[in-house]
Design a protein around this motif. Structure first.
Motif, PDB file in Angstrom:
ATOM      1  N   GLU A  88      92.032 -22.720 -86.637  1.00 24.33           N
ATOM      2  CA  GLU A  88      91.049 -21.680 -86.935  1.00 24.33           C
ATOM      3  C   GLU A  88      89.779 -21.861 -86.111  1.00 24.33           C
ATOM      4  O   GLU A  88      89.178 -20.905 -85.642  1.00 24.33           O
ATOM      5  N   THR A  89      89.378 -23.105 -85.895  1.00 20.96           N
ATOM      6  CA  THR A  89      88.192 -23.382 -85.102  1.00 20.96           C
ATOM      7  C   THR A  89      88.367 -22.874 -83.676  1.00 20.96           C
ATOM      8  O   THR A  89      87.438 -22.347 -83.073  1.00 20.96           O
ATOM      9  N   ALA A  90      89.565 -23.016 -83.120  1.00 18.80           N
ATOM     10  CA  ALA A  90      89.801 -22.565 -81.750  1.00 18.80           C
ATOM     11  C   ALA A  90      89.574 -21.068 -81.631  1.00 18.80           C
ATOM     12  O   ALA A  90      89.019 -20.595 -80.648  1.00 18.80           O
ATOM     13  N   TRP A  91      90.011 -20.310 -82.601  1.00 13.97           N
ATOM     14  CA  TRP A  91      89.764 -18.867 -82.565  1.00 13.97           C
ATOM     15  C   TRP A  91      88.273 -18.588 -82.635  1.00 13.97           C
ATOM     16  O   TRP A  91      87.768 -17.694 -81.972  1.00 13.97           O
ATOM     17  N   GLN A  92      87.555 -19.356 -83.419  1.00 18.69           N
ATOM     18  CA  GLN A  92      86.116 -19.150 -83.535  1.00 18.69           C
ATOM     19  C   GLN A  92      85.414 -19.419 -82.214  1.00 18.69           C
ATOM     20  O   GLN A  92      84.440 -18.759 -81.886  1.00 18.69           O
ATOM     21  N   VAL A  93      85.901 -20.386 -81.455  1.00 25.07           N
ATOM     22  CA  VAL A  93      85.253 -20.711 -80.184  1.00 25.07           C
ATOM     23  C   VAL A  93      85.913 -20.011 -79.003  1.00 25.07           C
ATOM     24  O   VAL A  93      85.449 -20.151 -77.886  1.00 25.07           O
ATOM     25  N   GLY A  94      86.989 -19.281 -79.220  1.00 23.80           N
ATOM     26  CA  GLY A  94      87.536 -18.436 -78.172  1.00 23.80           C
ATOM     27  C   GLY A  94      88.747 -18.928 -77.414  1.00 23.80           C
ATOM     28  O   GLY A  94      89.075 -18.391 -76.374  1.00 23.80           O
ATOM     29  N   LEU A  95      89.445 -19.959 -77.878  1.00 21.09           N
ATOM     30  CA  LEU A  95      90.632 -20.443 -77.174  1.00 21.09           C
ATOM     31  C   LEU A  95      91.838 -19.636 -77.647  1.00 21.09           C
ATOM     32  O   LEU A  95      92.509 -19.992 -78.592  1.00 21.09           O
ATOM     33  N   SER A  96      92.063 -18.530 -76.979  1.00 19.74           N
ATOM     34  CA  SER A  96      93.164 -17.659 -77.380  1.00 19.74           C
ATOM     35  C   SER A  96      94.236 -17.580 -76.309  1.00 19.74           C
ATOM     36  O   SER A  96      95.030 -16.655 -76.273  1.00 19.74           O
ATOM     37  N   CYS A  97      94.277 -18.573 -75.420  1.00 20.50           N
ATOM     38  CA  CYS A  97      95.195 -18.550 -74.290  1.00 20.50           C
ATOM     39  C   CYS A  97      96.626 -18.914 -74.676  1.00 20.50           C
ATOM     40  O   CYS A  97      97.524 -18.808 -73.864  1.00 20.50           O
ATOM     41  N   GLY A  98      96.827 -19.373 -75.881  1.00 23.30           N
ATOM     42  CA  GLY A  98      98.169 -19.730 -76.306  1.00 23.30           C
ATOM     43  C   GLY A  98      98.469 -21.203 -76.234  1.00 23.30           C
ATOM     44  O   GLY A  98      99.509 -21.645 -76.676  1.00 23.30           O
ATOM     45  N   GLY A  99      97.565 -21.981 -75.679  1.00 21.35           N
ATOM     46  CA  GLY A  99      97.797 -23.411 -75.569  1.00 21.35           C
ATOM     47  C   GLY A  99      96.894 -24.209 -76.467  1.00 21.35           C
ATOM     48  O   GLY A  99      96.168 -23.676 -77.300  1.00 21.35           O
ATOM     49  N   ARG A 100      96.978 -25.515 -76.287  1.00 26.96           N
ATOM     50  CA  ARG A 100      96.114 -26.441 -77.008  1.00 26.96           C
ATOM     51  C   ARG A 100      95.595 -27.472 -76.021  1.00 26.96           C
ATOM     52  O   ARG A 100      96.286 -27.814 -75.057  1.00 26.96           O
ATOM     53  N   ILE A 101      94.404 -27.962 -76.300  1.00 25.91           N
ATOM     54  CA  ILE A 101      93.849 -29.033 -75.476  1.00 25.91           C
ATOM     55  C   ILE A 101      93.271 -30.110 -76.379  1.00 25.91           C
ATOM     56  O   ILE A 101      92.810 -29.831 -77.479  1.00 25.91           O
ATOM     57  N   ARG A 102      93.332 -31.339 -75.892  1.00 24.67           N
ATOM     58  CA  ARG A 102      92.697 -32.465 -76.564  1.00 24.67           C
ATOM     59  C   ARG A 102      91.643 -33.001 -75.587  1.00 24.67           C
ATOM     60  O   ARG A 102      91.942 -33.242 -74.412  1.00 24.67           O
ATOM     61  N   VAL A 103      90.422 -33.171 -76.111  1.00 23.19           N
ATOM     62  CA  VAL A 103      89.283 -33.559 -75.272  1.00 23.19           C
ATOM     63  C   VAL A 103      88.637 -34.801 -75.880  1.00 23.19           C
ATOM     64  O   VAL A 103      88.294 -34.808 -77.059  1.00 23.19           O
ATOM     65  N   PHE A 104      88.477 -35.836 -75.066  1.00 27.85           N
ATOM     66  CA  PHE A 104      87.816 -37.070 -75.486  1.00 27.85           C
ATOM     67  C   PHE A 104      86.370 -37.012 -75.023  1.00 27.85           C
ATOM     68  O   PHE A 104      86.093 -36.770 -73.847  1.00 27.85           O
ATOM     69  N   VAL A 105      85.435 -37.229 -75.957  1.00 30.82           N
ATOM     70  CA  VAL A 105      84.007 -37.171 -75.653  1.00 30.82           C
ATOM     71  C   VAL A 105      83.417 -38.554 -75.898  1.00 30.82           C
ATOM     72  O   VAL A 105      83.578 -39.121 -76.982  1.00 30.82           O
ATOM     73  N   GLU A 106      82.722 -39.088 -74.881  1.00 30.03           N
ATOM     74  CA  GLU A 106      82.129 -40.415 -74.991  1.00 30.03           C
ATOM     75  C   GLU A 106      80.765 -40.439 -74.324  1.00 30.03           C
ATOM     76  O   GLU A 106      80.501 -39.684 -73.385  1.00 30.03           O
ATOM     77  N   LYS A 107      79.908 -41.296 -74.831  1.00 27.13           N
ATOM     78  CA  LYS A 107      78.583 -41.482 -74.242  1.00 27.13           C
ATOM     79  C   LYS A 107      78.708 -42.376 -73.021  1.00 27.13           C
ATOM     80  O   LYS A 107      79.429 -43.375 -73.042  1.00 27.13           O
ATOM     81  N   LEU A 108      78.022 -42.015 -71.969  1.00 26.83           N
ATOM     82  CA  LEU A 108      78.007 -42.821 -70.746  1.00 26.83           C
ATOM     83  C   LEU A 108      77.025 -43.958 -70.937  1.00 26.83           C
ATOM     84  O   LEU A 108      75.893 -43.740 -71.350  1.00 26.83           O
ATOM     85  N   GLY A 109      77.492 -45.150 -70.597  1.00 26.31           N
ATOM     86  CA  GLY A 109      76.611 -46.300 -70.629  1.00 26.31           C
ATOM     87  C   GLY A 109      76.387 -46.931 -71.886  1.00 26.31           C
ATOM     88  O   GLY A 109      76.383 -46.969 -72.952  1.00 26.31           O
TER      89      GLY A 109
END
Length: 109
Positions: A88-109
């Motif tokens: 549901e969150t993906a629809w809210q942010v606009g990912l309607s391409c039919g796929g899924r992505i996993r993103v790793f977020v980390e602080k530099l340093g």
């Protein structure tokens, strides 16, 4: 001399921003399924002011990733994010391409 400049690599921008004393986070596409907008290894760099460079989704989830990255910088703990059409969150942010992505977020340093 060509007036058009090559776009800078997001990791080069991250290095520059860190050298300027900014807090920086790096978001990296680590896994994709189906019709994903950006390939594994794509980067988005974010500073604590919410400035960003690069892309992890062709624009459709960048806002959500930037928001999470600001939290990562303040807390110091990395996060794994997942966006997809069944989420549901993906629809809210606009990912309607039919796929899924996993993103790793980390602080530099």
């Amino acid at each position: 001399m060509n007036d058009l400049q090559e776009p800078l690599d997001p990791l080069t921008i991250a290095e520059r921003w860190a050298g300027e004393g900014r807090d920086v986070a790096i978001a990296t596409v680590v896994e994709t399924w189906g019709s994903a907008p950006r390939p594994v290894g794509s980067h988005l760099v974010i500073d604590s002011e919410g400035n960003f460079h690069g892309s992890v989704s062709g624009g459709c989830v960048e806002g959500a990733v930037v928001s999470e990255a600001v939290d990562v910088m303040s807390e110091g703990k990395p996060r794994m994010l997942e966006f997809g059409v069944a989420d549901e969150t993906a629809w809210q942010v606009g990912l309607s391409c039919g796929g899924r992505i996993r993103v790793f977020v980390e602080k530099l340093g």
